[in-house]
Design a protein around this motif. Structure first.
Motif, PDB file in Angstrom:
ATOM      1  N   TYR A 524     -32.552   9.669 -37.885  1.00  0.00           N
ATOM      2  CA  TYR A 524     -32.670   8.494 -38.775  1.00  0.00           C
ATOM      3  C   TYR A 524     -31.128   8.929 -39.781  1.00  0.00           C
ATOM      4  O   TYR A 524     -31.492   8.334 -41.319  1.00  0.00           O
ATOM      5  N   ALA A 525     -30.533   9.734 -39.638  1.00  0.00           N
ATOM      6  CA  ALA A 525     -28.957  10.036 -40.229  1.00  0.00           C
ATOM      7  C   ALA A 525     -28.068   8.642 -39.642  1.00  0.00           C
ATOM      8  O   ALA A 525     -28.157   9.096 -38.600  1.00  0.00           O
ATOM      9  N   PRO A 526     -27.138   8.491 -41.145  1.00  0.00           N
ATOM     10  CA  PRO A 526     -26.263   7.644 -40.280  1.00  0.00           C
ATOM     11  C   PRO A 526     -25.610   8.190 -38.961  1.00  0.00           C
ATOM     12  O   PRO A 526     -25.126   8.893 -39.256  1.00  0.00           O
ATOM     13  N   ALA A 527     -25.711   7.369 -38.132  1.00  0.00           N
ATOM     14  CA  ALA A 527     -24.573   7.419 -36.515  1.00  0.00           C
ATOM     15  C   ALA A 527     -22.856   7.627 -37.266  1.00  0.00           C
ATOM     16  O   ALA A 527     -22.674   6.809 -38.175  1.00  0.00           O
ATOM     17  N   ARG A 528     -22.579   7.994 -36.969  1.00  0.00           N
ATOM     18  CA  ARG A 528     -21.333   8.952 -36.764  1.00  0.00           C
ATOM     19  C   ARG A 528     -20.335   8.373 -36.936  1.00  0.00           C
ATOM     20  O   ARG A 528     -18.989   7.669 -37.690  1.00  0.00           O
ATOM     21  N   TYR A 529     -20.603   6.711 -36.283  1.00  0.00           N
ATOM     22  CA  TYR A 529     -19.576   5.867 -35.620  1.00  0.00           C
ATOM     23  C   TYR A 529     -20.183   4.540 -36.749  1.00  0.00           C
ATOM     24  O   TYR A 529     -18.957   3.289 -36.551  1.00  0.00           O
ATOM     25  N   SER A 530     -21.011   4.585 -37.501  1.00  0.00           N
ATOM     26  CA  SER A 530     -21.318   2.875 -37.732  1.00  0.00           C
ATOM     27  C   SER A 530     -20.268   3.141 -38.749  1.00  0.00           C
ATOM     28  O   SER A 530     -20.681   3.503 -40.283  1.00  0.00           O
ATOM     29  N   CYS A 531     -19.611   1.988 -39.946  1.00  0.00           N
ATOM     30  CA  CYS A 531     -19.086   2.050 -39.996  1.00  0.00           C
ATOM     31  C   CYS A 531     -19.286   1.540 -41.725  1.00  0.00           C
ATOM     32  O   CYS A 531     -21.254   1.207 -41.711  1.00  0.00           O
ATOM     33  N   ARG A 532     -19.475   1.912 -42.836  1.00  0.00           N
ATOM     34  CA  ARG A 532     -19.271   1.761 -44.286  1.00  0.00           C
ATOM     35  C   ARG A 532     -18.808   1.288 -44.942  1.00  0.00           C
ATOM     36  O   ARG A 532     -18.191   0.425 -44.803  1.00  0.00           O
ATOM     37  N   GLY A 533     -20.157   0.722 -45.952  1.00  0.00           N
ATOM     38  CA  GLY A 533     -19.564  -0.470 -47.395  1.00  0.00           C
ATOM     39  C   GLY A 533     -18.879   0.225 -48.435  1.00  0.00           C
ATOM     40  O   GLY A 533     -18.515   1.682 -47.878  1.00  0.00           O
ATOM     41  N   PRO A 534     -18.172  -0.411 -49.520  1.00  0.00           N
ATOM     42  CA  PRO A 534     -19.202  -1.376 -50.057  1.00  0.00           C
ATOM     43  C   PRO A 534     -17.702  -2.250 -49.467  1.00  0.00           C
ATOM     44  O   PRO A 534     -17.513  -1.991 -48.783  1.00  0.00           O
ATOM     45  N   GLY A 535     -18.860  -3.595 -49.436  1.00  0.00           N
ATOM     46  CA  GLY A 535     -17.985  -4.614 -48.652  1.00  0.00           C
ATOM     47  C   GLY A 535     -17.480  -5.521 -49.961  1.00  0.00           C
ATOM     48  O   GLY A 535     -16.596  -4.887 -49.991  1.00  0.00           O
ATOM     49  N   LEU A 536     -18.054  -6.331 -50.133  1.00  0.00           N
ATOM     50  CA  LEU A 536     -17.958  -7.132 -51.562  1.00  0.00           C
ATOM     51  C   LEU A 536     -18.371  -6.132 -52.992  1.00  0.00           C
ATOM     52  O   LEU A 536     -19.286  -5.911 -52.785  1.00  0.00           O
ATOM     53  N   ARG A 537     -17.937  -6.525 -53.785  1.00  0.00           N
ATOM     54  CA  ARG A 537     -18.136  -5.838 -55.170  1.00  0.00           C
ATOM     55  C   ARG A 537     -19.432  -6.217 -55.511  1.00  0.00           C
ATOM     56  O   ARG A 537     -20.490  -5.294 -56.307  1.00  0.00           O
ATOM     57  N   ALA A 538     -20.039  -7.459 -55.633  1.00  0.00           N
ATOM     58  CA  ALA A 538     -20.887  -8.360 -55.472  1.00  0.00           C
ATOM     59  C   ALA A 538     -21.997  -8.065 -54.579  1.00  0.00           C
ATOM     60  O   ALA A 538     -22.509  -8.816 -53.662  1.00  0.00           O
ATOM     61  N   GLY A 539     -22.921  -6.555 -54.737  1.00  0.00           N
ATOM     62  CA  GLY A 539     -23.942  -6.667 -53.524  1.00  0.00           C
ATOM     63  C   GLY A 539     -23.387  -5.561 -52.842  1.00  0.00           C
ATOM     64  O   GLY A 539     -23.152  -4.419 -52.535  1.00  0.00           O
ATOM     65  N   VAL A 540     -24.654  -5.292 -51.859  1.00  0.00           N
ATOM     66  CA  VAL A 540     -25.493  -3.959 -51.078  1.00  0.00           C
ATOM     67  C   VAL A 540     -24.508  -4.211 -49.608  1.00  0.00           C
ATOM     68  O   VAL A 540     -25.260  -5.701 -48.771  1.00  0.00           O
ATOM     69  N   LYS A 541     -23.711  -3.838 -49.207  1.00  0.00           N
ATOM     70  CA  LYS A 541     -23.470  -4.035 -47.843  1.00  0.00           C
ATOM     71  C   LYS A 541     -23.200  -2.133 -47.193  1.00  0.00           C
ATOM     72  O   LYS A 541     -22.745  -1.682 -47.044  1.00  0.00           O
ATOM     73  N   PRO A 542     -23.517  -2.310 -45.755  1.00  0.00           N
ATOM     74  CA  PRO A 542     -24.695  -3.344 -44.579  1.00  0.00           C
ATOM     75  C   PRO A 542     -26.079  -3.308 -45.849  1.00  0.00           C
ATOM     76  O   PRO A 542     -26.369  -2.614 -46.623  1.00  0.00           O
ATOM     77  N   ASP A 543     -27.424  -4.429 -45.811  1.00  0.00           N
ATOM     78  CA  ASP A 543     -28.013  -4.919 -46.024  1.00  0.00           C
ATOM     79  C   ASP A 543     -29.257  -4.035 -45.531  1.00  0.00           C
ATOM     80  O   ASP A 543     -29.867  -3.508 -46.176  1.00  0.00           O
ATOM     81  N   LEU A 544     -29.027  -3.258 -44.479  1.00  0.00           N
ATOM     82  CA  LEU A 544     -30.024  -2.947 -43.770  1.00  0.00           C
ATOM     83  C   LEU A 544     -29.863  -1.719 -42.781  1.00  0.00           C
ATOM     84  O   LEU A 544     -28.030  -2.245 -42.203  1.00  0.00           O
ATOM     85  N   ALA A 545     -30.475  -1.124 -41.977  1.00  0.00           N
ATOM     86  CA  ALA A 545     -29.941  -0.234 -40.542  1.00  0.00           C
ATOM     87  C   ALA A 545     -31.630   0.125 -40.272  1.00  0.00           C
ATOM     88  O   ALA A 545     -32.546  -0.541 -40.432  1.00  0.00           O
ATOM     89  N   HIS A 546     -30.963   0.296 -38.692  1.00  0.00           N
ATOM     90  CA  HIS A 546     -31.695   0.639 -37.831  1.00  0.00           C
ATOM     91  C   HIS A 546     -31.480   1.915 -36.732  1.00  0.00           C
ATOM     92  O   HIS A 546     -30.034   2.103 -37.079  1.00  0.00           O
ATOM     93  N   ILE A 547     -31.735   2.226 -35.512  1.00  0.00           N
ATOM     94  CA  ILE A 547     -31.678   3.030 -34.243  1.00  0.00           C
ATOM     95  C   ILE A 547     -30.793   1.985 -33.709  1.00  0.00           C
ATOM     96  O   ILE A 547     -30.807   1.334 -33.503  1.00  0.00           O
ATOM     97  N   GLY A 548     -28.978   2.725 -33.398  1.00  0.00           N
ATOM     98  CA  GLY A 548     -28.585   2.215 -32.943  1.00  0.00           C
ATOM     99  C   GLY A 548     -27.332   3.395 -31.445  1.00  0.00           C
ATOM    100  O   GLY A 548     -27.202   2.706 -31.265  1.00  0.00           O
ATOM    101  N   GLY A 549     -28.367   3.670 -30.981  1.00  0.00           N
ATOM    102  CA  GLY A 549     -27.873   5.430 -30.818  1.00  0.00           C
ATOM    103  C   GLY A 549     -27.217   6.575 -31.527  1.00  0.00           C
ATOM    104  O   GLY A 549     -26.309   5.981 -32.360  1.00  0.00           O
TER     105      GLY A 549
END
Length: 833
Positions: A524-549
């Motif tokens: 359940y740690a962030p996968a090493r390949y998963s891109c990270r935010g922030p995206g735009l400064r208004a809000g949270v991105k990514p919104d959610l996370a789940h198992i990706g392998g």
């Protein structure tokens, strides 16, 4: 006992007239620094004078655009210099760039008027005696306050318009997958020639010089208006071509639409691109020149079949049952899942279809539980699929054949397919594990995210988008158990920013987590390949996370996430591509479990409200960065989201906030959580999802109306005290937050907000509480007449799991005349859920 989420059925009963805002007093940004103020004012006047002289001799006409940079302490609406200096009738604001940067339309005369007003600002600090503290405080005029709010004013220039080199451009555009055209955003639309007589002289000269400039280049250029890219932001596709006819201009509404003839071959001669970009860089009508993106799938399927499990009995579709529905926007789903595919959008020839990626996604939502277990895929297996096969195989290089104009045409096809699936089958949840090879920029709302948002709004659907994968050489080190080591790994990482269009404001982007039971990574740690935010400064991105392998294969389980190949055999794979459909499946299950129509705000709100940050990220040191990796966390199953135990209650308030209104929903705190003297203990979590108006012209400030929610307790003096905190406030902030901090950390102006607090020792001295929802408009903006739709979700619980919170709250609300019902059946008696 499992108790259902309750929805308030009579929200209109709690609408009240909006309390008038105080507006605040003028702020002196140079209080007691009078010499510094004079120097600053003179510098601004000099900048205005220089800009005025430049415009006066400008061959494209005496009209242009200027960038006004505000000092961070002046970002708040009440401090913006839009009354005494930059009034709309003098220099209209036409957009923005980064936070605190305004773009204004200017002419020599209007700049001189602004300078004249600046000169009237007093040199010295004015003061008055505060009537409450009896101390001397600054009391500046509005002119002095507004002069101090401005950091600088300068004409919009070439460096504002372009951030790539000519060589980079030619190399990129030579790939036919791009469509080979520069994306040129304009400050103003070009009206039909028949309407040019209605323009003033300066604007007519600007438009005429722009069109004439393409012809004057003397070589083949194709200029075509892109249809419906972003509302209120005209964009052209400009291609350098092998064509002796010179410039071909297709820019008016009457000329837009279906392509009339094949695109002429792309011309990669560097000299011609230099001439074109020099012209565009220096023309005032041009706002931004950007390179088009290339769409890619964000997941890798392993061909290693040694992974467990070895056998799969695919669930059988029962025609007498109803199932969740999901659209898969990808390259196609193979016949291995044909029993679950209820429709196909078929535009690709058989030779241009690669079923591998889409079939892996389809296998996860149809049989993910059987393949991976309930810990990874908690929803019941079985989902009806609409195969939106619009992405041709990359191996055949056919993308440019189907979409010669590049991504705008790809989105056109996707839009038609989504509308068809929604109309024919009622599909409202779509998965799009496709990303564009451009990182999202914090100061710009990309045209591709804006287009995806328009598709979602027009069809009342939600698209779940993968956050994007890094390139193999850019993968981070595996997450470390020690927080300091983990932070060091993040600091060293490069090229791992969120990929477009995952910064979408109307849809949901999903990052990837490691699976459990792996020998080379932390579950359940962030996968090493998963891109990270922030995206735009208004809000949270990514919104959610789940198992990706796992990005580091296990010796036995490989990536640890299993699905099927096009031939039906089992394989493993990893990528944010495969995290996204697991969240989309939960959303489809929610939509299926709730009778009737569920608003987009409620569906997104339920997912986010139930999500939890993985335990590995909950340590204090990681709290500032956790949201950039996993957003609001990992959502549980739909059944867990829709039910609570006896010790908590979840209330859903779905409504619209309209001009001049605010919502105040009063209620008593559960009696079993109230101590003597009205002291209230417990835990509260509040999630707010809204759909405010957007305007991409304003860059990082593209959200134009802020909707906010507060849980407040009555005070002894009759006032109200807010009791919750944003879950993302930095620790140990000992002073009032500035506007910049509220945007960066408290999610002000973000469409989604989450607040929470636990009161183990109790708080306050009253059992009277209220949920309050209010709005704030940007300077110069009015809330739409139809209002802004929102859903607020409030959970009150007993952390000790002793108090009968559900029954007490429900009985108290009914005694007060509040109409509430099980959200799963509420659509029978309320128009908005």
């Amino acid at each position: 006992m499992a108790n259902p989420v309750q929805i308030i059925l009579n929200p209109e009963n709690y609408e009240e007239g909006r309390a008038a805002g105080g507006g605040g007093e003028h702020k002196d940004f140079f209080a007691y620094r009078d010499q510094d103020f004079v120097l600053h004012r003179d510098m601004l006047i000099h900048q205005l004078d220089a800009a005025s002289k430049t415009l006066s001799v400008q061959p494209t006409g005496a009209v242009g655009f200027a960038k006004v940079v505000l000092r961070p302490k002046a970002w708040a609406k009440i401090h913006r210099p839009m009354i005494a200096l930059l009034s709309p009738d003098r220099v209209p604001v036409v957009g923005g760039a980064d936070l605190g940067e305004m773009i204004i339309e200017v002419k020599p005369a209007s700049l001189r008027q602004v300078a004249a007003e600046m000169e009237k600002a007093e040199d010295g600090t004015r003061t008055k005696i505060n009537s409450q503290t009896f101390k001397e405080v600054p009391n500046p005029s509005r002119r002095r306050s507004e002069v101090g709010a401005i950091e600088s004013i300068e004409l919009y220039g070439p460096t504002d318009r372009r951030n790539f080199s000519v060589n980079e451009a030619v190399s990129w555009l030579s790939n036919p997958l791009t469509g080979s055209g520069y994306q040129v955003e304009l400050f103003k639309n070009i009206p039909p020639r028949s309407d040019w007589d209605s323009l003033d002289t300066a604007n007519r000269q600007m438009i005429e010089s722009f069109l004439r400039g393409f012809t004057a280049l003397g070589f083949g250029v194709s200029v075509e208006r892109l249809v419906d890219v972003r509302a209120n932001q005209p964009t052209l596709s400009v291609r350098v071509i092998h064509d002796t006819a010179g410039a071909v201009l297709l820019i008016f509404d009457s000329q837009s639409g279906e392509r009339r003839r094949p695109l002429a071959p792309f011309n990669s001669e560097i000299k011609l691109h230099v001439e074109l970009l020099t012209f565009l860089d220096n023309h005032p009508l041009v706002r931004r020149i950007s390179l088009p993106g290339i769409v890619l799938q964000s997941g890798q399927v392993s061909t290693n079949r040694r992974a467990r499990p070895k056998n799969l009995s695919c669930p059988t579709h029962d025609s007498h049952r109803s199932y969740p529905k999901l659209g898969v926007i990808d390259g196609g789903i193979s016949n291995a899942l044909s029993d679950w595919v209820i429709d196909r959008w078929e535009v690709l020839d058989d030779a241009d279809i690669d079923h591998k990626h889409g079939t892996f996604i389809g296998g996860l939502v149809v049989a993910g539980g059987a393949l991976n277990g309930k810990e990874i895929c908690p929803e019941q297996d079985g989902t009806e699929l609409v195969d939106v096969a619009v992405f041709p195989a990359t191996s055949t290089g056919a993308f440019a054949t189907y979409y010669p104009g590049g991504l705008p045409e790809f989105f056109d096809e996707m839009s038609s397919a989504v509308a068809d699936a929604n109309a024919r089958h009622g599909v409202r949840i779509f998965n799009m594990s496709l990303n564009i090879t451009q990182p999202a920029a914090p100061e710009a709302y990309s045209q591709y995210a804006a287009r995806l948002d328009r598709i979602a709004e027009d069809n009342d659907v939600i698209v779940f988008v993968s956050a994007g994968n890094t390139k193999p050489q850019d993968m981070r080190a595996e997450w470390a158990q020690d927080p300091t080591t983990a932070l060091a790994g993040l600091a060293l990482a490069q090229n791992d920013k969120l990929q477009i269009p995952a910064e979408s404001a109307r849809n949901v982007s999903v990052g990837a987590l490691n699976p459990p039971d792996q020998d080379k990574n932390i579950a359940y740690a962030p996968a090493r390949y998963s891109c990270r935010g922030p995206g735009l400064r208004a809000g949270v991105k990514p919104d959610l996370a789940h198992i990706g392998g796992s990005g580091t294969p296990d010796s036995i389980l490989g990536s640890g996430l299993f699905s099927i190949l096009p031939d039906g055999n089992i394989t493993d794979g990893c990528g944010t591509s495969y995290a996204a459909p697991l969240v989309a499946k939960i959303a489809a299950a929610l939509d299926h479990a709730i009778e009737g129509h569920v608003s987009r705000e409620t569906l997104i709100g339920l997912l986010i409200h139930g999500a939890e940050i993985p335990e590995i990220l909950q340590v204090k040191e990681l709290s500032p960065v956790a949201r950039h990796l996993v957003g609001f966390g990992m959502p549980p199953s739909a059944s867990r989201i829709l039910e609570s135990d006896d010790h908590s209650i979840t209330l859903v308030f779905a409504s619209r906030i309209k001009k001049g209104q605010q919502i105040n929903f009063r209620f008593p705190w559960p009696a079993s959580l109230v101590r003597s003297g009205g002291n209230c203990r417990g835990r509260a979590r509040l999630t707010l999802v809204s759909t405010p108006p957007l305007d991409p012209n304003f860059g990082a400030e593209f959200v134009r109306v802020n909707i906010d929610a507060m849980l407040q307790q009555e005070k002894e003096d009759g006032g109200w005290a807010g009791r919750l905190e944003s879950l993302y406030v930095p620790p140990k902030r000992n002073m009032a937050a500035t506007e910049a901090e509220r945007i960066e950390h408290d999610l002000k102006w973000g469409p989604t907000k989450v607040y929470g607090k636990t009161f183990p020792r109790g708080v306050g001295s009253s059992s009277n509480w209220r949920l309050s929802v209010e709005y704030l408009e940007r300077a110069g903006v009015k809330i739409p007449d139809e209002g802004v739709p929102f859903t607020a979700i409030l959970t009150i619980s007993d952390p000790k799991r002793d108090a009968p919170v559900f029954n007490e709250m429900r009985q108290n609300l009914q005694a007060l005349g509040v109409t509430i019902a099980d959200i799963r059946t509420a659509a029978r008696i309320t128009p908005r859920v």
